[in-house]
Design an enzyme around this catalytic site. Sequence first.
Site, PDB file in Angstrom:
ATOM      1  N   THR A 115      -0.282   4.592  22.610  1.00 28.34           N
ATOM      2  CA  THR A 115       0.167   6.018  22.618  1.00 28.34           C
ATOM      3  C   THR A 115       0.232   6.386  21.045  1.00 28.34           C
ATOM      4  OG1 THR A 115       2.210   4.929  22.918  1.00 28.34           O
ATOM      5  CG2 THR A 115       1.333   5.880  24.726  1.00 28.34           C
ATOM      6  N   GLY A 121       3.188   1.222  -2.811  1.00 26.71           N
ATOM      7  CA  GLY A 121       2.298   1.265  -3.961  1.00 26.71           C
ATOM      8  C   GLY A 121       1.832   2.871  -4.436  1.00 26.71           C
ATOM      9  N   VAL A 142     -11.730   3.986  13.812  1.00 25.33           N
ATOM     10  CA  VAL A 142     -12.831   4.693  14.150  1.00 25.33           C
ATOM     11  C   VAL A 142     -14.079   3.906  14.064  1.00 25.33           C
ATOM     12  CG1 VAL A 142     -14.416   6.969  13.859  1.00 25.33           C
ATOM     13  CG2 VAL A 142     -11.645   6.881  13.530  1.00 25.33           C
ATOM     14  N   TYR A 150       0.932  -1.219  -0.098  1.00 26.07           N
ATOM     15  CA  TYR A 150      -0.171  -0.055  -0.179  1.00 26.07           C
ATOM     16  C   TYR A 150       0.863   1.145   0.095  1.00 26.07           C
ATOM     17  CZ  TYR A 150      -3.723   3.303   1.539  1.00 26.07           C
ATOM     18  OH  TYR A 150      -4.505   4.554   1.508  1.00 26.07           O
TER      19      TYR A 150
HETATM   20  N1  LIG Z   1     -10.170   6.849   4.165  1.00 26.84           N
HETATM   21  C1  LIG Z   1      -8.748   7.339   4.579  1.00 26.84           C
HETATM   22  O1  LIG Z   1      -8.641   7.430   5.634  1.00 26.84           O
HETATM   23  C2  LIG Z   1      -7.744   7.322   3.472  1.00 26.84           C
HETATM   24  C3  LIG Z   1      -6.538   7.757   3.867  1.00 26.84           C
HETATM   25  C4  LIG Z   1      -5.693   7.984   2.825  1.00 26.84           C
HETATM   26  C5  LIG Z   1      -5.904   7.659   1.603  1.00 26.84           C
HETATM   27  N2  LIG Z   1      -7.102   7.244   1.434  1.00 26.84           N
HETATM   28  C6  LIG Z   1      -7.161   6.938  -0.270  1.00 26.84           C
HETATM   29  O2  LIG Z   1      -8.592   7.326  -0.579  1.00 26.84           O
HETATM   30  C7  LIG Z   1      -9.135   6.358  -1.424  1.00 26.84           C
HETATM   31  C8  LIG Z   1     -10.756   5.871  -1.174  1.00 26.84           C
HETATM   32  O3  LIG Z   1     -10.394   5.422   0.067  1.00 26.84           O
HETATM   33  P1  LIG Z   1     -11.816   4.757   1.038  1.00 26.84           P
HETATM   34  O4  LIG Z   1     -11.407   5.020   2.435  1.00 26.84           O
HETATM   35  O5  LIG Z   1     -12.884   5.410   0.422  1.00 26.84           O
HETATM   36  O6  LIG Z   1     -11.533   3.074   0.746  1.00 26.84           O
HETATM   37  P2  LIG Z   1     -12.823   2.150   0.333  1.00 26.84           P
HETATM   38  O7  LIG Z   1     -12.072   0.880   0.592  1.00 26.84           O
HETATM   39  O8  LIG Z   1     -14.026   2.504   0.928  1.00 26.84           O
HETATM   40  O9  LIG Z   1     -13.031   2.678  -1.289  1.00 26.84           O
HETATM   41  C9  LIG Z   1     -11.958   2.192  -2.109  1.00 26.84           C
HETATM   42  C10 LIG Z   1     -12.991   1.572  -3.309  1.00 26.84           C
HETATM   43  O10 LIG Z   1     -12.041   1.152  -4.320  1.00 26.84           O
HETATM   44  C11 LIG Z   1     -12.598   0.080  -5.118  1.00 26.84           C
HETATM   45  N3  LIG Z   1     -11.536  -0.513  -5.769  1.00 26.84           N
HETATM   46  C12 LIG Z   1     -10.424  -1.482  -5.020  1.00 26.84           C
HETATM   47  N4  LIG Z   1      -9.656  -2.015  -6.035  1.00 26.84           N
HETATM   48  C13 LIG Z   1     -10.199  -1.529  -6.929  1.00 26.84           C
HETATM   49  C14 LIG Z   1      -9.748  -2.013  -8.630  1.00 26.84           C
HETATM   50  N5  LIG Z   1      -8.677  -2.683  -8.739  1.00 26.84           N
HETATM   51  N6  LIG Z   1     -10.423  -1.430  -9.254  1.00 26.84           N
HETATM   52  C15 LIG Z   1     -11.745  -0.870  -9.244  1.00 26.84           C
HETATM   53  N7  LIG Z   1     -12.032  -0.472  -7.984  1.00 26.84           N
HETATM   54  C16 LIG Z   1     -11.212  -0.882  -6.862  1.00 26.84           C
HETATM   55  C17 LIG Z   1     -13.297  -0.571  -3.815  1.00 26.84           C
HETATM   56  O11 LIG Z   1     -14.219  -1.495  -4.152  1.00 26.84           O
HETATM   57  C18 LIG Z   1     -13.634   0.643  -3.348  1.00 26.84           C
HETATM   58  O12 LIG Z   1     -15.287   0.965  -3.704  1.00 26.84           O
HETATM   59  C19 LIG Z   1      -8.006   5.330  -1.506  1.00 26.84           C
HETATM   60  O13 LIG Z   1      -7.265   5.354  -2.756  1.00 26.84           O
HETATM   61  C20 LIG Z   1      -7.203   5.294  -0.228  1.00 26.84           C
HETATM   62  O14 LIG Z   1      -5.983   4.896  -0.603  1.00 26.84           O
HETATM   63  C21 LIG Z   1      -8.012   7.020   2.249  1.00 26.84           C
HETATM   64  O1  LIG Z   2      -9.294  -1.896  16.528  1.00 29.27           O
HETATM   65  C1  LIG Z   2      -8.249  -0.942  16.300  1.00 29.27           C
HETATM   66  C2  LIG Z   2      -7.996  -0.880  14.986  1.00 29.27           C
HETATM   67  C3  LIG Z   2      -6.917   0.118  14.801  1.00 29.27           C
HETATM   68  N1  LIG Z   2      -6.115   0.493  15.921  1.00 29.27           N
HETATM   69  C4  LIG Z   2      -4.743   1.526  15.821  1.00 29.27           C
HETATM   70  O2  LIG Z   2      -5.507   2.557  15.267  1.00 29.27           O
HETATM   71  C5  LIG Z   2      -4.600   3.166  14.443  1.00 29.27           C
HETATM   72  C6  LIG Z   2      -5.054   3.640  13.113  1.00 29.27           C
HETATM   73  O3  LIG Z   2      -5.309   2.355  12.483  1.00 29.27           O
HETATM   74  P1  LIG Z   2      -6.222   2.068  10.947  1.00 29.27           P
HETATM   75  O4  LIG Z   2      -6.273   0.867  10.675  1.00 29.27           O
HETATM   76  O5  LIG Z   2      -7.485   2.982  11.357  1.00 29.27           O
HETATM   77  O6  LIG Z   2      -5.565   3.062  10.181  1.00 29.27           O
HETATM   78  P2  LIG Z   2      -3.965   3.382   9.739  1.00 29.27           P
HETATM   79  O7  LIG Z   2      -3.637   4.839  10.390  1.00 29.27           O
HETATM   80  O8  LIG Z   2      -3.115   2.650  10.233  1.00 29.27           O
HETATM   81  O9  LIG Z   2      -3.872   3.480   8.118  1.00 29.27           O
HETATM   82  C7  LIG Z   2      -4.549   4.388   7.576  1.00 29.27           C
HETATM   83  O10 LIG Z   2      -3.968   5.382   7.168  1.00 29.27           O
HETATM   84  C8  LIG Z   2      -4.094   6.063   5.906  1.00 29.27           C
HETATM   85  C9  LIG Z   2      -4.760   5.598   5.063  1.00 29.27           C
HETATM   86  O11 LIG Z   2      -4.370   5.410   3.754  1.00 29.27           O
HETATM   87  C10 LIG Z   2      -5.425   4.053   5.283  1.00 29.27           C
HETATM   88  O12 LIG Z   2      -6.447   4.080   4.417  1.00 29.27           O
HETATM   89  C11 LIG Z   2      -5.773   3.894   6.691  1.00 29.27           C
HETATM   90  O13 LIG Z   2      -6.162   2.644   6.846  1.00 29.27           O
HETATM   91  C12 LIG Z   2      -3.255   2.511  14.503  1.00 29.27           C
HETATM   92  O14 LIG Z   2      -2.189   2.503  15.481  1.00 29.27           O
HETATM   93  C13 LIG Z   2      -3.877   0.920  14.869  1.00 29.27           C
HETATM   94  O15 LIG Z   2      -2.841   0.318  15.610  1.00 29.27           O
HETATM   95  C14 LIG Z   2      -6.630   0.308  17.239  1.00 29.27           C
HETATM   96  O16 LIG Z   2      -6.216   0.592  18.292  1.00 29.27           O
HETATM   97  N2  LIG Z   2      -7.777  -0.748  17.521  1.00 29.27           N
END
Ligand SMILES: NC(=O)c1ccc[n+]([C@@H]2O[C@H](COP(=O)([O-])OP(=O)(O)OC[C@H]3O[C@@H](n4cnc5c(N)ncnc54)[C@H](O)[C@@H]3O)[C@@H](O)[C@H]2O)c1
Ligand SMILES: O=c1ccn([C@@H]2O[C@H](COP(=O)(O)OP(=O)(O)O[C@H]3OC[C@@H](O)[C@H](O)[C@H]3O)[C@@H](O)[C@H]2O)c(=O)[nH]1
Length: 340
Positions: free
Chosen positions: A233, A173, A213, A170
């Site tokens: 923490t 990537g 969350v 990720y």
């Molecule tokens: N939510 C966050 O906290 C967060 C943080 C940082 C970056 N992002 C980025 O924002 C974007 C959206 O995140 P989200 O939280 O809505 O996640 P999400 O998993 O709800 O949405 C991702 C969507 O992409 C689709 N998808 C996955 N692989 C695919 C593929 N190969 N072809 C077509 N569709 C595909 C999934 O089915 C889904 O609908 C992502 O690119 C993620 O990396 C999200």
């Molecule tokens: O049940 C849980 C899940 C997670 N956590 C903690 O919560 C923190 C946040 O974890 P999350 O899985 O929500 O998310 P992360 O911050 O690790 O990754 C995130 O960061 C950026 C985005 O690109 C990703 O979409 C998102 O998953 C971590 O420190 C994890 O250890 C808990 O304490 N309890």
Amino acid sequence: MGSNGQTTKSPPSPSPLRNSKFFQSNMRILVTGGAGFIGSHLVDRLMQNEKNEVIVVDNYFTGSKDNLKQWIGHPRFELIRHDVTEPLLVEVDQIYHLACPASPIFYKYNPVKTIKTNVMGTLNMLGLAKRVGARILLTSTSEVYGDPLVHPQEESYWGNVNPIGVRSCYDEGKRVAETLMFDYHRQHGIEIRIARIFNTYGPRMNIDDGRVVSNFIAQAIRGESLTVQLPGTQTRSFCYVSDMVDGLIRLMEGDNTGPINIGNPGEFTMVELAETVKELINPNVKIISVENTPDDPRQRKPDITKAKELLGWEPKVKLRDGVPLMEEDFRQRLAVPKKV
Ligand SMILES: NC(=O)c1ccc[n+]([C@@H]2O[C@H](COP(=O)([O-])OP(=O)(O)OC[C@H]3O[C@@H](n4cnc5c(N)ncnc54)[C@H](O)[C@@H]3O)[C@@H](O)[C@H]2O)c1
Ligand SMILES: O=c1ccn([C@@H]2O[C@H](COP(=O)(O)OP(=O)(O)O[C@H]3OC[C@@H](O)[C@H](O)[C@H]3O)[C@@H](O)[C@H]2O)c(=O)[nH]1
């Protein structure tokens, strides 16, 4: 010209097919990953503008048609089941490229597919942008900073990322996806925008998504213990989804390539987050410690100076106001009404 890269080329002209629209909107917008959490909220906002026609492509890996049900059948909306690792040809003016699983449990489930989605998916969308002369926005992530040694994180920080760890599919990537964006910009003049999104939350997150969350809110509603992963923490900064969508649209519409951090600088430890959710949703639940996963970043907080100055954007919704909005949506989906 971008803030970060020189380009000698002017952007490609829109394809002549651009005029062969079946519906005369001013702007035809593709949202990849539009059936997901952030994508579906973005679609809602874009559809509010009657001049926009929105096309969503999604493979439904983590997204769902249910998130878009209010638009299915609308004359300005189209939904295509498509995997972005395969080429796509549609005539569009803008591409919001979100397709990629975002929760660590989902992106680690099939890491090879995750990296293919980030690399081949972004290549395909850049190829499309080049062919039809569209502007493209990539939703990159704060994970490009890895386990950051600089705090808060500014866009100029290059990050501290493990290239061979379980999160690399990720974070590496997305780093390659950013590289591809800038290479297409410099080599082919493509108009690019890069948002580095920090942890975002809100209604429509998958209930068993694994992100913190959504986990805590679902646990509090079900009366289960809140699982804080050790040490507790570690910090994150949580942005409400409406603020995020506003930031993404401003970035797309503005003149700056980015990368630009979009996130809420309010920083919380995971113990503080658990205490807030417990207080707001269910004071009777316990908070317990559980094992963490490898390479979990220890701290994360965006420096949003660039977003403020260049986009005139800053978040409005505080965590204490956003959690109850998400609780309402989760209670409906879990069919657990609030006791009065
Ligand atoms: N939510 C966050 O906290 C967060 C943080 C940082 C970056 N992002 C980025 O924002 C974007 C959206 O995140 P989200 O939280 O809505 O996640 P999400 O998993 O709800 O949405 C991702 C969507 O992409 C689709 N998808 C996955 N692989 C695919 C593929 N190969 N072809 C077509 N569709 C595909 C999934 O089915 C889904 O609908 C992502 O690119 C993620 O990396 C999200
Ligand atoms: O049940 C849980 C899940 C997670 N956590 C903690 O919560 C923190 C946040 O974890 P999350 O899985 O929500 O998310 P992360 O911050 O690790 O990754 C995130 O960061 C950026 C985005 O690109 C990703 O979409 C998102 O998953 C971590 O420190 C994890 O250890 C808990 O304490 N309890």
